[in-house]
Write a protein that holds these residues in place. Structure first.
Motif, short mmCIF file in Angstrom:
data_model
loop_
_atom_site.label_atom_id
_atom_site.label_comp_id
_atom_site.label_asym_id
_atom_site.label_seq_id
_atom_site.Cartn_x
_atom_site.Cartn_y
_atom_site.Cartn_z
N ASP A 153 -2.75 -3.98 1.80
CA ASP A 153 -1.33 -4.41 3.05
C ASP A 153 -1.18 -5.68 2.46
N HIS A 154 0.38 -5.71 2.35
CA HIS A 154 0.79 -7.28 1.54
C HIS A 154 0.81 -8.19 2.74
N GLN A 155 0.22 -8.02 4.10
CA GLN A 155 -0.12 -8.68 4.78
C GLN A 155 -1.48 -9.38 5.65
N ALA A 156 -2.97 -8.61 4.38
CA ALA A 156 -3.97 -9.01 4.50
C ALA A 156 -3.86 -9.89 3.79
N GLY A 157 -3.50 -10.79 3.02
CA GLY A 157 -3.53 -11.33 2.05
C GLY A 157 -3.79 -12.94 1.61
N MET B 276 8.77 -2.65 -27.97
CA MET B 276 8.38 -1.86 -26.74
C MET B 276 7.49 -2.66 -25.86
N GLY B 277 8.20 -2.34 -24.05
CA GLY B 277 7.12 -3.53 -23.88
C GLY B 277 6.38 -3.40 -23.06
N LEU B 278 4.94 -3.33 -22.36
CA LEU B 278 4.05 -3.13 -21.95
C LEU B 278 4.22 -3.02 -20.59
N LEU B 279 3.66 -1.99 -19.78
CA LEU B 279 4.37 -2.24 -18.19
C LEU B 279 2.24 -2.26 -17.61
N THR B 280 2.95 -3.65 -16.70
CA THR B 280 1.52 -4.43 -16.12
C THR B 280 1.88 -4.37 -14.99
N PHE B 281 1.15 -3.66 -14.24
CA PHE B 281 0.42 -3.89 -12.41
C PHE B 281 0.01 -4.76 -12.07
N CYS B 282 0.45 -4.89 -11.32
CA CYS B 282 -0.02 -6.69 -10.22
C CYS B 282 -0.51 -6.48 -8.65
N LEU B 283 -0.83 -6.63 -8.11
CA LEU B 283 -0.99 -6.37 -7.00
C LEU B 283 -2.06 -7.26 -6.55
N ASN B 284 -1.54 -7.34 -4.54
CA ASN B 284 -2.61 -7.94 -3.94
C ASN B 284 -4.17 -7.31 -3.30
N VAL B 285 -4.54 -7.33 -3.86
CA VAL B 285 -5.76 -6.82 -2.94
C VAL B 285 -7.10 -7.58 -2.03
N THR B 286 -7.46 -6.91 -1.51
CA THR B 286 -8.55 -7.72 -0.22
C THR B 286 -10.56 -6.68 -1.04
N LEU B 287 -11.57 -7.63 -0.35
CA LEU B 287 -12.30 -7.16 -1.11
C LEU B 287 -12.30 -5.73 -1.19
N ASP B 288 -11.98 -5.17 0.19
CA ASP B 288 -12.11 -4.26 0.82
C ASP B 288 -11.62 -2.43 0.11
N GLY B 289 -10.51 -2.99 -0.56
CA GLY B 289 -9.69 -2.53 -1.54
C GLY B 289 -8.18 -2.13 -0.70
N CYS B 290 -8.09 -2.97 0.52
CA CYS B 290 -6.52 -3.22 1.05
C CYS B 290 -5.73 -3.66 0.71
N GLY C 280 -10.73 -3.92 6.45
CA GLY C 280 -11.24 -3.73 7.41
C GLY C 280 -10.25 -2.63 7.80
N ARG C 281 -9.15 -1.74 7.40
CA ARG C 281 -8.07 -1.68 7.69
C ARG C 281 -6.66 -1.06 6.70
N GLY C 282 -6.04 -0.47 6.70
CA GLY C 282 -4.95 -0.61 6.06
C GLY C 282 -5.23 0.90 4.48
N PRO C 283 -3.71 0.81 3.69
CA PRO C 283 -3.78 1.69 2.85
C PRO C 283 -4.84 1.38 1.52
#
Length: 185
Positions: free
Chosen positions: A17-21, A1-15, A148-151
């Motif tokens: 949004d793919h355009q924030a990085g 069984m393989g592992l499920l790895t979640f990978c994402l960009n995140v700003t210091l304030d937790g945003c 300063g904004r975003g999901p």
């Protein structure tokens, strides 16, 4: 069984949004290596549609792109792509497949069938799979930005906190820190 790895960009304030990085050759090289290490990609419908609207055109050469971007697009074109969606069933992009069964059952079956592991890249889907205890690892690229904004991740909450164990933290030359965590218990 393989592992499920979640990978994402995140700003210091937790945003998340793919355009924030920072989207440069270094971050694209990281994501290309990570994709190469995994047997399949997993997205929700919204992320799939965002990716589908751009990357196939880059892979075909319809859009001008720097070499690192084109390399990502060509590799993504042949990579198995799975989409969890309850509102769409047709996914025509090359090597795209629909997870049409119960989400828990479908994702577990995908993990079981993919010993190289599955790379998850959708925030909302990750929150749902996290509630089901299906995510094994987390890799976040923490960008030296305050949006300063975003999901943000897990805006809808989790039933309990997740305990994670640090596997590694690697700074990149562009100021991004790649963090890798594994579920702890």
């Amino acid at each position: 069984m393989g592992l499920l790895t979640f990978c994402l960009n995140v700003t210091l304030d937790g945003c998340v949004d793919h355009q924030a990085g920072i989207a440069d050759d270094e971050t694209h090289a990281f994501f290309t290596r990570l994709m190469d290490e995994h047997g399949a990609m997993l997205w929700g419908r919204v992320t799939y549609e965002m990716m589908e609207s751009y990357w196939p055109a880059v892979a075909r050469g319809d859009l001008d792109a720097p070499p690192m971007i084109r390399q990502w697009a060509l590799k993504l074109e042949v990579k198995p792509k799975y989409v969890a969606s309850s509102t769409r069933a047709d996914f025509p992009w090359t090597n795209s497949r629909h997870i049409s069964s119960d989400l828990r059952t479908g994702v577990q079956a995908l993990k079981d069938a993919t010993p190289e592991g599955v790379l998850l890249g959708s925030g909302e889907l990750a929150a749902e799979l996290d509630r089901m205890d299906l995510i094994d690892e987390y890799q976040f690229l923490v960008h030296p930005r305050i949006a300063g904004r975003g999901p943000t991740l897990h805006q809808s909450g989790l039933p309990s906190a997740r305990r994670l164990k640090l596997v590694s933290a690697t700074p990149l030359a562009n100021g991004v820190i790649v963090t890798h965590y594994r579920r702890d218990g």
